[in-house]
Design a protein around this motif. Structure first.
Motif, PDB file in Angstrom:
ATOM      1  N   LEU A   1       0.442  -1.716   0.033  1.00  0.00           N
ATOM      2  CA  LEU A   1       0.345   0.424   0.008  1.00  0.00           C
ATOM      3  C   LEU A   1       0.414   1.145  -0.107  1.00  0.00           C
ATOM      4  CD1 LEU A   1      -2.708  -0.989   2.544  1.00  0.00           C
ATOM      5  CD2 LEU A   1      -2.735  -0.552   0.164  1.00  0.00           C
ATOM      6  N   GLY A   2       2.250   1.383   0.554  1.00  0.00           N
ATOM      7  CA  GLY A   2       2.846   1.846   0.887  1.00  0.00           C
ATOM      8  C   GLY A   2       3.375   3.226  -0.272  1.00  0.00           C
ATOM      9  N   SER A   3       3.972   1.747  -1.058  1.00  0.00           N
ATOM     10  CA  SER A   3       4.305   2.200  -2.285  1.00  0.00           C
ATOM     11  C   SER A   3       3.339   2.489  -3.515  1.00  0.00           C
ATOM     12  CB  SER A   3       5.121   0.827  -3.267  1.00  0.00           C
ATOM     13  OG  SER A   3       4.124  -0.636  -3.349  1.00  0.00           O
ATOM     14  N   LEU A   4       2.157   2.300  -3.474  1.00  0.00           N
ATOM     15  CA  LEU A   4       1.269   2.152  -4.042  1.00  0.00           C
ATOM     16  C   LEU A   4       0.277   3.699  -4.198  1.00  0.00           C
ATOM     17  CD1 LEU A   4       0.123   1.356  -7.291  1.00  0.00           C
ATOM     18  CD2 LEU A   4      -1.226  -0.307  -6.234  1.00  0.00           C
ATOM     19  N   PHE A   5      -0.012   3.490  -3.006  1.00  0.00           N
ATOM     20  CA  PHE A   5      -1.233   4.908  -2.726  1.00  0.00           C
ATOM     21  C   PHE A   5      -0.165   5.584  -1.923  1.00  0.00           C
ATOM     22  CE2 PHE A   5      -3.549   0.591  -3.986  1.00  0.00           C
ATOM     23  CZ  PHE A   5      -4.427   1.007  -4.335  1.00  0.00           C
ATOM     24  N   SER A   6       0.558   6.566  -2.295  1.00  0.00           N
ATOM     25  CA  SER A   6       1.659   7.348  -1.237  1.00  0.00           C
ATOM     26  C   SER A   6       0.775   8.516  -1.643  1.00  0.00           C
ATOM     27  CB  SER A   6       2.918   6.914  -1.986  1.00  0.00           C
ATOM     28  OG  SER A   6       3.133   7.213  -3.019  1.00  0.00           O
ATOM     29  N   GLY A   7      -0.097   9.278  -1.952  1.00  0.00           N
ATOM     30  CA  GLY A   7      -0.299  10.554  -2.244  1.00  0.00           C
ATOM     31  C   GLY A   7      -1.012  10.996  -1.059  1.00  0.00           C
ATOM     32  N   THR A   8      -0.891  12.180  -1.012  1.00  0.00           N
ATOM     33  CA  THR A   8      -0.846  13.284   0.309  1.00  0.00           C
ATOM     34  C   THR A   8      -2.607  14.214  -0.061  1.00  0.00           C
ATOM     35  OG1 THR A   8       0.858  14.447  -0.318  1.00  0.00           O
ATOM     36  CG2 THR A   8       2.005  12.930   0.885  1.00  0.00           C
ATOM     37  N   ARG A   9      -2.828  13.944  -1.210  1.00  0.00           N
ATOM     38  CA  ARG A   9      -4.001  15.221  -1.469  1.00  0.00           C
ATOM     39  C   ARG A   9      -5.080  14.397  -0.961  1.00  0.00           C
ATOM     40  NH1 ARG A   9      -2.988  17.880  -6.851  1.00  0.00           N
ATOM     41  NH2 ARG A   9      -3.653  15.272  -7.873  1.00  0.00           N
ATOM     42  N   VAL A  10      -6.149  15.220   0.280  1.00  0.00           N
ATOM     43  CA  VAL A  10      -7.407  14.119   0.546  1.00  0.00           C
ATOM     44  C   VAL A  10      -7.890  15.767   0.254  1.00  0.00           C
ATOM     45  CG1 VAL A  10      -8.949  13.380   2.547  1.00  0.00           C
ATOM     46  CG2 VAL A  10      -6.349  13.775   2.564  1.00  0.00           C
ATOM     47  N   ALA A  11      -8.901  14.844  -0.850  1.00  0.00           N
ATOM     48  CA  ALA A  11     -10.094  15.619  -1.643  1.00  0.00           C
ATOM     49  C   ALA A  11     -11.724  15.065  -0.527  1.00  0.00           C
ATOM     50  CB  ALA A  11     -10.256  15.513  -2.674  1.00  0.00           C
ATOM     51  N   LEU A  12     -12.684  15.722  -0.403  1.00  0.00           N
ATOM     52  CA  LEU A  12     -13.874  15.184  -0.044  1.00  0.00           C
ATOM     53  C   LEU A  12     -14.443  15.268  -1.473  1.00  0.00           C
ATOM     54  CD1 LEU A  12     -14.652  18.131   2.394  1.00  0.00           C
ATOM     55  CD2 LEU A  12     -14.058  15.997   2.925  1.00  0.00           C
ATOM     56  N   PRO A  13     -15.775  14.644  -0.980  1.00  0.00           N
ATOM     57  CA  PRO A  13     -16.465  13.698  -2.580  1.00  0.00           C
ATOM     58  C   PRO A  13     -17.595  15.423  -2.858  1.00  0.00           C
ATOM     59  CG  PRO A  13     -17.217  12.932  -0.580  1.00  0.00           C
ATOM     60  CD  PRO A  13     -16.045  13.617   0.305  1.00  0.00           C
ATOM     61  N   ALA A  14     -17.182  15.593  -4.202  1.00  0.00           N
ATOM     62  CA  ALA A  14     -18.418  16.670  -4.776  1.00  0.00           C
ATOM     63  C   ALA A  14     -19.762  15.853  -5.160  1.00  0.00           C
ATOM     64  CB  ALA A  14     -17.275  17.195  -6.203  1.00  0.00           C
ATOM     65  N   GLY A  15     -20.948  16.892  -3.738  1.00  0.00           N
ATOM     66  CA  GLY A  15     -22.197  16.573  -4.186  1.00  0.00           C
ATOM     67  C   GLY A  15     -22.347  15.052  -4.140  1.00  0.00           C
ATOM     68  N   GLY A  16     -21.021  14.405  -3.089  1.00  0.00           N
ATOM     69  CA  GLY A  16     -21.739  13.047  -2.587  1.00  0.00           C
ATOM     70  C   GLY A  16     -20.813  12.626  -3.555  1.00  0.00           C
TER      71      GLY A  16
END
Length: 466
Positions: A165-180
């Motif tokens: 998971l650390g090598s594949l999903f290393s993104g840091t930006r957290v975005a909220l759902p738009a319109g759910g």
């Protein structure tokens, strides 16, 4: 005779004998054998009960409490999985949760060793019938090896999952759902012969309802022109009228899939934060063009290298596809465009495919009526099938292989913290039909698209989907 002399003396009952489980002294071999088997069975079925019944009560109560808490946690997670799957799935989908799991199972392994060895002492093998001693000891040894080995293997798997998971999903930006909804850009790319770098052949957006998991897929043709960039895009200054307007661009072909190549090779400086955000300049530019075209914000992106995607499919155990059109594997075409020299075909019907066959299904260029648009649609169909068929059991049992294949095949900026929500939504989506809208002819003319109409279709579809 005095009155006191006539009164009978009160009888004091003899002290009660302790249970044979706790005080077996003097018991015959037959009784000791039954006692031994009872303790072994209790130890295996309810860890700690043997100690509570025949040994150290404090140790037994502690082990029973741990076992009961673990059982409640498992039952609670199982119940939540059918109601709010994102809650239990959030634990094995991030590094912190996996570290906790690893520590818990290792601690249980130590406790299991202590309980098993203590049970071996409590059964008092010398007092057991000679013919049963080997059986009692063998069951405890097997229980020790299986229980400890299983816990250690679970800890190793948790560690492998954390690394994958650390090598594949290393993104840091957290975005909220738009319109759910979470809107995710999916790019399927090939670094084909004669190309400078990878160029996306399949471009689509999957919109996932964050609560219900309902999916809507929007497919865009790679040869779409005049794409408007979203407000704030660095590309908007260079192409205020749209990318490819009057054949204006910085590469040989001014189409949607050329944006990735142009920015990646010639102007990556426009996106200086791309590396820190665990994405690529070409992906960011394409994302902004798709946002402008569809009229919806896109929170994350996934780029799949189709050359390595087959290995990921094999790591997942294959993929099931409902084939609508008979397709050739290999061969060529004659002057009329009909397949020639084909020895193997992908026949119509539901088929479970390995990675190689799935890649032929997604990329086959020959066959009657097999246009580029049909091939792009099949690639999106393959992506959708993979999303629907992904499940926690497959991920956990094939995690190491999936991690290795995924690192080579996938580039994404999705952070670990979001995996629980997305995995839960994917689980809920498995029983639902994905709505797919293809913006290809005759719905759209790629050379002169009506973007106002496209945005209206997107808004209407999402409103109906909920």
């Amino acid at each position: 005779m005095t009155l006191s002399a006539a009164r009978p003396r009160a009888q004091v009952p003899p002290p009660a004998r302790a249970s044979v489980f706790r005080d077996p002294n003097g018991a015959d071999p037959a009784l000791m054998t039954r006692r031994a088997w009872w303790l072994v069975v209790l130890h295996v079925l309810v860890p700690g009960s043997a100690q509570a019944l025949a040994g150290n009560r404090r140790l037994g109560r502690f082990a029973l409490g741990v076992w009961l808490l673990g059982l409640i946690a498992v039952l609670l997670a199982a119940g939540l999985f059918f109601v709010l799957p994102q809650v239990p799935l959030s634990i094995p989908s991030n590094a912190v949760g996996l570290t906790v799991v690893q520590g818990v199972v290792l601690a249980w392994a130590v406790l299991w060793i202590v309980l098993t060895l203590n049970t071996l002492r409590l059964v008092r093998l010398p007092a057991v019938r000679p013919g049963s001693r080997i059986g009692v000891a063998a069951v405890l040894v097997v229980a020790l090896v299986v229980g400890t080995g299983g816990a250690v293997q679970a800890a190793v798997t948790a560690g492998q999952a954390r690394d994958a998971l650390g090598s594949l999903f290393s993104g840091t930006r957290v975005a909220l759902p738009a319109g759910g909804r979470y809107n995710i850009l999916l790019l399927g790319g090939d670094a084909g012969p004669g190309r400078s770098g990878l160029r996306p052949d399949s471009i689509s957006v999957v919109s996932v309802n964050a609560v219900t998991g309902h999916m809507v897929m929007f497919g865009l043709p790679r040869d779409l022109r005049n794409m408007p960039f979203a407000a704030g895009s660095p590309m908007l200054k260079a192409y205020p009228h749209g990318y490819g307007w009057h054949d204006t661009c910085n590469v040989d072909v001014c189409e949607l899939n050329s944006i990735y190549t142009e920015v990646q090779l010639k102007s990556p400086q426009l996106y200086p934060n791309a590396k820190a955000d665990h994405t690529l300049p070409g992906i960011e530019a394409t994302k902004e063009a798709v946002e402008g075209s569809l009229g919806i914000p896109i929170q994350y992106s996934v780029l799949v290298d189709m050359g390595a995607f087959g290995k990921l499919i094999d790591a997942m155990g294959g993929v099931t596809i409902d084939v609508k059109q008979r397709l050739p594997i290999g061969g060529g075409v004659d002057a009329n465009g009909n397949p020639t020299g084909v020895k193997v075909w992908i026949e119509k019907g539901v088929q479970h495919m390995n990675g190689n066959r799935a890649m032929w299904y997604a990329r086959s260029r020959h066959g009657i009526g097999n246009s580029d648009y049909a091939r792009m649609a099949r690639q999106r169909e393959l992506e959708t099938a993979m999303l629907h068929q992904m499940n926690p059991v497959t991920l956990l049992t094939r995690l190491e292989a999936i991690g290795k294949a995924g690192s080579a095949a996938v580039t994404t900026d999705i952070p670990q913290g979001l995996l629980g929500d997305l995995a839960g939504a994917a689980v809920k989506s498995r029983g639902q039909k994905t709505i797919t809208i293809e913006f290809v002819p005759p719905r759209v003319t790629p050379s002169s698209p009506d973007y106002a109409s496209i945005r209206k279709t997107v808004a209407t579809t999402l409103a109906k989907a909920g």
